[in-house]
Scaffold this motif. Structure first.
Motif, mmCIF file in Angstrom:
data_model
loop_
_atom_site.group_PDB
_atom_site.id
_atom_site.type_symbol
_atom_site.label_atom_id
_atom_site.label_comp_id
_atom_site.label_asym_id
_atom_site.label_seq_id
_atom_site.Cartn_x
_atom_site.Cartn_y
_atom_site.Cartn_z
ATOM 1 N N PRO A 69 47.880 51.382 40.059
ATOM 2 C CA PRO A 69 47.707 49.950 40.820
ATOM 3 C C PRO A 69 48.858 48.845 40.157
ATOM 4 O O PRO A 69 49.005 47.989 40.704
ATOM 5 C CB PRO A 69 46.406 49.768 40.851
ATOM 6 N N ALA A 70 49.003 49.159 38.912
ATOM 7 C CA ALA A 70 49.956 47.981 38.336
ATOM 8 C C ALA A 70 51.253 48.150 38.484
ATOM 9 O O ALA A 70 52.067 46.932 38.295
ATOM 10 C CB ALA A 70 49.662 48.161 36.562
ATOM 11 N N ILE A 71 51.612 49.261 39.255
ATOM 12 C CA ILE A 71 53.117 49.259 39.228
ATOM 13 C C ILE A 71 53.548 49.716 40.821
ATOM 14 O O ILE A 71 54.693 49.504 41.254
ATOM 15 C CB ILE A 71 53.778 50.500 38.459
ATOM 16 N N LEU A 72 52.549 50.205 41.613
ATOM 17 C CA LEU A 72 52.829 50.558 43.179
ATOM 18 C C LEU A 72 51.691 50.052 44.031
ATOM 19 O O LEU A 72 50.484 49.880 43.336
ATOM 20 C CB LEU A 72 52.664 52.004 42.932
ATOM 21 N N PRO A 73 52.093 49.699 45.207
ATOM 22 C CA PRO A 73 50.991 49.177 46.011
ATOM 23 C C PRO A 73 50.038 50.443 46.447
ATOM 24 O O PRO A 73 50.332 51.559 46.455
ATOM 25 C CB PRO A 73 51.803 48.878 47.414
ATOM 26 N N LEU A 74 48.910 50.098 46.503
ATOM 27 C CA LEU A 74 47.847 51.098 47.041
ATOM 28 C C LEU A 74 47.909 51.499 48.245
ATOM 29 O O LEU A 74 47.885 50.490 49.265
ATOM 30 C CB LEU A 74 46.211 50.776 46.703
ATOM 31 N N PRO A 75 47.452 52.749 48.751
ATOM 32 C CA PRO A 75 47.629 52.986 49.911
ATOM 33 C C PRO A 75 46.089 52.816 50.762
ATOM 34 O O PRO A 75 46.104 53.432 51.918
ATOM 35 C CB PRO A 75 47.944 54.836 49.812
ATOM 36 N N LEU A 130 44.213 42.459 38.020
ATOM 37 C CA LEU A 130 43.870 41.003 38.308
ATOM 38 C C LEU A 130 44.011 40.187 36.881
ATOM 39 O O LEU A 130 44.556 38.873 37.030
ATOM 40 C CB LEU A 130 42.242 40.979 38.694
ATOM 41 N N ALA A 131 43.642 40.698 35.797
ATOM 42 C CA ALA A 131 43.669 39.824 34.485
ATOM 43 C C ALA A 131 45.043 39.744 34.137
ATOM 44 O O ALA A 131 45.455 38.654 33.569
ATOM 45 C CB ALA A 131 42.944 40.605 33.498
ATOM 46 N N GLY A 132 45.905 40.636 34.546
ATOM 47 C CA GLY A 132 47.287 40.555 34.211
ATOM 48 C C GLY A 132 48.066 39.504 35.138
ATOM 49 O O GLY A 132 48.745 38.669 34.380
ATOM 50 N N ASP A 133 47.637 39.457 36.158
ATOM 51 C CA ASP A 133 48.127 38.481 37.153
ATOM 52 C C ASP A 133 47.731 37.264 36.535
ATOM 53 O O ASP A 133 48.603 36.151 36.957
ATOM 54 C CB ASP A 133 47.668 38.508 38.518
ATOM 55 N N PHE A 134 46.579 37.064 36.374
ATOM 56 C CA PHE A 134 46.017 35.855 35.665
ATOM 57 C C PHE A 134 46.763 35.169 34.441
ATOM 58 O O PHE A 134 46.894 34.142 34.135
ATOM 59 C CB PHE A 134 44.562 35.882 35.635
ATOM 60 N N LEU A 135 47.011 36.140 33.450
ATOM 61 C CA LEU A 135 47.450 35.819 32.307
ATOM 62 C C LEU A 135 49.178 35.813 32.304
ATOM 63 O O LEU A 135 49.442 34.813 31.476
ATOM 64 C CB LEU A 135 47.024 37.012 31.209
ATOM 65 N N ALA A 136 49.973 36.335 32.975
ATOM 66 C CA ALA A 136 51.028 36.402 32.807
ATOM 67 C C ALA A 136 51.912 36.783 34.436
ATOM 68 O O ALA A 136 52.936 37.147 34.253
ATOM 69 C CB ALA A 136 51.630 37.691 32.060
ATOM 70 N N GLY A 137 51.102 36.530 35.473
ATOM 71 C CA GLY A 137 51.764 36.459 36.563
ATOM 72 C C GLY A 137 52.903 35.552 36.957
ATOM 73 O O GLY A 137 53.041 34.372 36.502
ATOM 74 N N GLY A 138 54.095 36.204 37.489
ATOM 75 C CA GLY A 138 55.323 35.573 37.531
ATOM 76 C C GLY A 138 56.256 35.467 36.490
ATOM 77 O O GLY A 138 57.320 35.025 36.431
ATOM 78 N N ALA A 169 54.756 40.587 33.139
ATOM 79 C CA ALA A 169 53.320 40.760 34.081
ATOM 80 C C ALA A 169 53.079 42.105 34.205
ATOM 81 O O ALA A 169 51.965 42.518 33.850
ATOM 82 C CB ALA A 169 53.383 40.162 35.313
ATOM 83 N N VAL A 170 53.965 43.124 34.453
ATOM 84 C CA VAL A 170 53.749 44.503 34.701
ATOM 85 C C VAL A 170 53.238 45.159 33.529
ATOM 86 O O VAL A 170 52.398 45.898 33.662
ATOM 87 C CB VAL A 170 54.998 45.350 35.425
ATOM 88 N N SER A 171 53.913 44.654 32.496
ATOM 89 C CA SER A 171 53.467 45.497 31.220
ATOM 90 C C SER A 171 52.183 45.263 30.719
ATOM 91 O O SER A 171 51.304 45.974 30.287
ATOM 92 C CB SER A 171 54.575 45.276 30.088
ATOM 93 N N LEU A 172 51.694 44.012 30.906
ATOM 94 C CA LEU A 172 50.348 43.488 30.499
ATOM 95 C C LEU A 172 49.559 44.198 31.448
ATOM 96 O O LEU A 172 48.530 44.538 30.754
ATOM 97 C CB LEU A 172 50.431 42.071 30.627
ATOM 98 N N LYS A 173 49.739 44.283 32.604
ATOM 99 C CA LYS A 173 48.983 44.877 33.571
ATOM 100 C C LYS A 173 48.584 46.347 33.276
ATOM 101 O O LYS A 173 47.385 46.970 33.302
ATOM 102 C CB LYS A 173 49.280 44.526 34.884
ATOM 103 N N LEU A 174 49.696 47.023 33.073
ATOM 104 C CA LEU A 174 49.550 48.340 32.783
ATOM 105 C C LEU A 174 48.792 48.539 31.379
ATOM 106 O O LEU A 174 47.812 49.469 31.395
ATOM 107 C CB LEU A 174 50.960 48.929 32.431
ATOM 108 N N GLY A 175 48.936 47.905 30.297
ATOM 109 C CA GLY A 175 48.053 47.914 29.269
ATOM 110 C C GLY A 175 46.687 47.442 29.351
ATOM 111 O O GLY A 175 45.879 48.411 29.003
ATOM 112 N N LEU A 176 46.211 46.555 29.981
ATOM 113 C CA LEU A 176 45.070 46.102 30.382
ATOM 114 C C LEU A 176 44.458 47.112 31.268
ATOM 115 O O LEU A 176 43.038 47.349 31.183
ATOM 116 C CB LEU A 176 44.994 44.468 31.074
ATOM 117 N N ALA A 177 45.029 47.654 32.410
ATOM 118 C CA ALA A 177 44.608 48.737 32.972
ATOM 119 C C ALA A 177 43.995 49.769 32.235
ATOM 120 O O ALA A 177 42.762 50.278 32.555
ATOM 121 C CB ALA A 177 45.150 49.056 34.096
#
Length: 269
Positions: A147-153, A102-110, A114-122
Motif C-alpha cells: 500500500p505504500a507504493i501502489l494503489p489498493l484494488p 497514514l503515519a508517513g503521509d502525516f510526517l513527510a507527505g509531499g 514520503a514513500v521511503s518513510l511509509k515503507l519503513g513504517l508499514a
C-alpha cells in the motif's frame, strides 16, 4: 539416489511417504517430492486464488499470497506455515501497512522521502503486530509494504478482511493437499495433542472454522450480498479468536497461579 553436498542434501528417491517427513521435506534438501508435489501445490494454489478472486469479485494482493503459497506447499513444517500465522499474519500486516501509510503521509507527505518513510513504517508496524499476535509470517511483510507504493484494488477498510480471505484459501488448500502425505498443520513442541484431528488448540480450531465459514459466505458477494456482509464480520471475529487466544491462555494461567497462591497462604494460616 542420495548425496550430501556441503549443507545441501540431494534425494532423488521415488515419491513416497518417507520423503515427506520433517527431516527431509524441508529447505536444504533437494528432493523429488518437494520438486514435484511442493511446486505443483504452490502453483495450483495461486491459480485457484486467482480464479476465485476473479469470479467472486474479491480483490487480493497476489505477490504476498504467492509467497504464502510457496511456504504452505514446500516449507510446511515451519511455524510460519501454521494456519494462525498465515491468516492472522496477513490480516494484522494489512492494518500495519495502512497505519504506516497514514503515519508517513502525516510526517513527510509531499516530500521526496514520503514513500521511503511509509515503507519503513508499514513494515515496522506490521512486524510489531505480527509478534504481538503470535502470527509471524514473512510474506505478510509484503502485504504491509505494497500500500505504500501502489494503489489498493479494494477499499482500505476491506483490505485486512480481503487478505484474510485469500490467506484462508491457502490454509484450506494446504489442509487438503498436504494431508495426502503428512499431517498439516504439523505437530511441534507446543502442539502435540490432536483436537478434531488437527494439531491445533481448540480455540485455534474454532477461529479457523469461523474463517472457513466466512470464506464461503464472502464468495457470495455477487449473488447474495447479505451473505457477503455477514462473512465480512464473521471473518473479523474468526481472526480475533485465532489471534488472541494466547492472551486468554496467559490470563488463565496467571489466574490459576493466583488461586493456588491464595490457597497456600490460607493453609499456612
Amino acid at each position: 539416489m542420495q548425496k550430501k553436498l556441503n549443507s545441501v542434501q540431494i534425494r532423488l528417491c521415488s515419491i513416497k511417504r518417507r520423503e515427506f517427513q520433517r527431516d527431509v521435506y524441508r529447505p536444504g534438501v533437494i528432493s523429488l517430492s518437494r520438486l514435484v508435489w511442493g511446486s505443483l501445490g504452490g502453483g495450483l494454489l495461486l491459480t485457484i486464488i486467482g480464479i476465485l478472486s476473479k469470479t467472486t469479485g474479491i480483490a487480493v494482493l497476489f505477490p504476498p499470497l504467492a509467497a504464502t503459497c510457496f511456504i504452505n506447499s514446500t516449507c510446511v513444517y515451519l511455524r510460519v506455515a501454521r494456519p494462525k500465522s498465515v491468516i492472522v499474519g496477513h490480516f494484522v500486516a494489512s492494518i500495519g501497512g495502512l497505519a504506516g501509510v497514514l503515519a508517513g503521509d502525516f510526517l513527510a507527505g509531499g516530500t521526496d522521502f514520503a514513500v521511503s518513510l511509509k515503507l519503513g513504517l508499514a513494515v515496522l508496524f506490521a512486524a510489531v503486530l505480527m509478534q504481538i499476535f503470535d502470527a509471524d509470517h514473512p510474506p505478510a511483510a509484503a502485504t504491509a509494504a505494497i500500500p505504500a507504493i501502489l494503489p489498493l484494488p479494494m477499499s482500505m477498510y476491506l483490505f485486512p478482511v480481503y487478505m484474510a480471505w485469500g490467506a484462508t484459501i491457502t490454509v484450506l488448500f494446504a489442509l487438503a493437499w498436504n494431508r495426502v502425505w503428512f499431517e498439516y498443520p504439523a505437530s511441534d513442541e507446543e502442539h502435540r495433542t490432536r483436537h478434531a484431528g488437527l494439531f491445533m488448540d481448540k480455540a485455534q480450531i474454532l477461529g479457523l472454522g469461523l474463517c472457513a465459514m466466512s470464506f464461503a459466505l464472502m464468495c457470495c458477494k455477487l449473488v447474495a450480498p447479505n451473505f457477503y456482509y455477514v462473512g465480512i464480520w464473521l471473518m473479523t471475529i474468526g481472526v480475533v479468536v485465532l489471534g488472541s487466544h494466547h492472551f486468554y491462555e496467559l490470563l488463565r494461567i496467571d489466574s490459576d497461579e493466583g488461586i493456588n497462591e491464595i490457597r497456600r497462604l490460607c493453609e499456612k494460616n
